[in-house]
Design a protein around this motif. Structure first.
Motif, PDB file in Angstrom:
ATOM      1  N   UNK A  10       0.710  -1.283   0.022  1.00  0.00           N
ATOM      2  CA  UNK A  10       0.087  -0.078  -0.116  1.00  0.00           C
ATOM      3  C   UNK A  10       0.789   1.183  -0.092  1.00  0.00           C
ATOM      4  N   UNK A  11       1.621   1.267   0.845  1.00  0.00           N
ATOM      5  CA  UNK A  11       2.650   2.556   1.178  1.00  0.00           C
ATOM      6  C   UNK A  11       3.558   2.764  -0.297  1.00  0.00           C
ATOM      7  N   UNK A  12       4.113   1.546  -0.801  1.00  0.00           N
ATOM      8  CA  UNK A  12       5.143   1.781  -2.030  1.00  0.00           C
ATOM      9  C   UNK A  12       4.108   1.988  -3.237  1.00  0.00           C
ATOM     10  N   UNK A  13       2.980   1.641  -3.310  1.00  0.00           N
ATOM     11  CA  UNK A  13       2.105   2.141  -4.433  1.00  0.00           C
ATOM     12  C   UNK A  13       1.764   3.542  -4.318  1.00  0.00           C
ATOM     13  N   UNK A  14       1.847   4.278  -3.233  1.00  0.00           N
ATOM     14  CA  UNK A  14       1.284   5.557  -3.134  1.00  0.00           C
ATOM     15  C   UNK A  14       2.434   6.510  -3.146  1.00  0.00           C
ATOM     16  N   UNK A  15       3.752   5.942  -2.759  1.00  0.00           N
ATOM     17  CA  UNK A  15       4.698   6.772  -2.555  1.00  0.00           C
ATOM     18  C   UNK A  15       6.077   6.084  -3.329  1.00  0.00           C
TER      19      UNK A  15
END
Length: 253
Positions: free
Chosen positions: A64-69
């Motif tokens: 989730x965090x990688x997909x956003x940032x």
């Protein structure tokens, strides 16, 4: 909600609170979920039962965090300096986890938490807002290999990878995003390992499912904290808690 087999509702509730706290920290700083979950959660569930349940949750939050940032990831640092030594140490940690005594692992992990927490707290206190000095390449590689071994054994090489990354990346957004990519890669390997060894069984997946709400709430709270709470203050509080958790693990064994 019913508790997974062998786990009381009271223990499940306490574990859910631990996981919520742990994943709040992970979403805020980019590390800490497995450290806190294992250190405190092992009071309610054995480490060998808890770790396979946590890895899918860690994969989810990292993805989730990688997909956003993903635009903030320091790809050069990750691929050239951080991932290779940790990947080298990972198989040794997986082998250690398979053969070592669970009680001994718990005490070793507690000692590990105490040592790295004390070192990190000393560094935070002595830095006083200044940029930390860069590590030599030899120390950086040694810390990376050791982090890979610890990650294979406990599903978290966090403190060592964090220590190395904090000396190379000043921006907290890039710091968090880069660590999340690292966890994503290493935990995929662990997930396959647990699957092959039949540790990722129905019981582990049931516990994973029961902890998904705590993980999701922690993600939301951690995102808020990441943008509002000073990183140095938050990190200091985390390592104080980890040091105390390490003491409990060593005493309880």
């Amino acid at each position: 909600m019913s508790a997974p087999e062998g786990l009381s509702l009271l223990s499940l509730g306490a574990l859910a609170l631990v996981v919520l706290t742990a994943f709040t920290v992970e979403a805020a700083l980019g590390f800490g979920a497995t450290l806190i979950s294992v250190a405190l959660g092992s009071m309610f569930v054995s480490i060998d039962a808890l770790l396979p349940s946590l890895v899918p949750l860690n994969l989810g939050i990292s993805l989730w965090l990688v997909s956003r940032y993903w635009q903030q990831v320091d790809v050069a640092f990750l691929l050239r300096r951080l991932l290779p030594p940790m990947a080298l140490g990972l198989p040794f940690g997986i082998a250690l986890y398979q053969v070592a005594d669970a009680s001994l692992l718990k005490r070793l992990f507690g000692t590990f938490l105490i040592v790295v927490s004390a070192l990190e707290l000393h560094r935070v206190r002595s830095a006083r807002g200044a940029d930390p000095a860069p590590l030599s390449r030899v120390v950086e590689i040694a810390m990376g290999v050791a982090g890979g071994i610890v990650h294979g054994a406990f599903a978290t090489g966090g403190p060592m990878a964090v220590y190395v990354t904090s000396r190379a990346i000043a921006d907290k957004g890039a710091y968090r995003a880069t660590l999340c990519v690292l966890w994503l890669a290493l935990n995929l390997v662990l997930l396959v390992s647990y699957g092959v060894s039949h540790q990722l069984d129905r019981g582990a997946l049931v516990l994973t499912g029961a902890l998904v709400p705590s993980c999701a709430i922690g993600l939301v709270l951690g995102e808020i904290a990441h943008h509002r709470v000073p990183v140095a203050t938050f990190r200091a509080a985390v390592f104080v808690a980890l040091a105390l958790a390490g003491v409990m693990l060593v005493v309880r064994g």
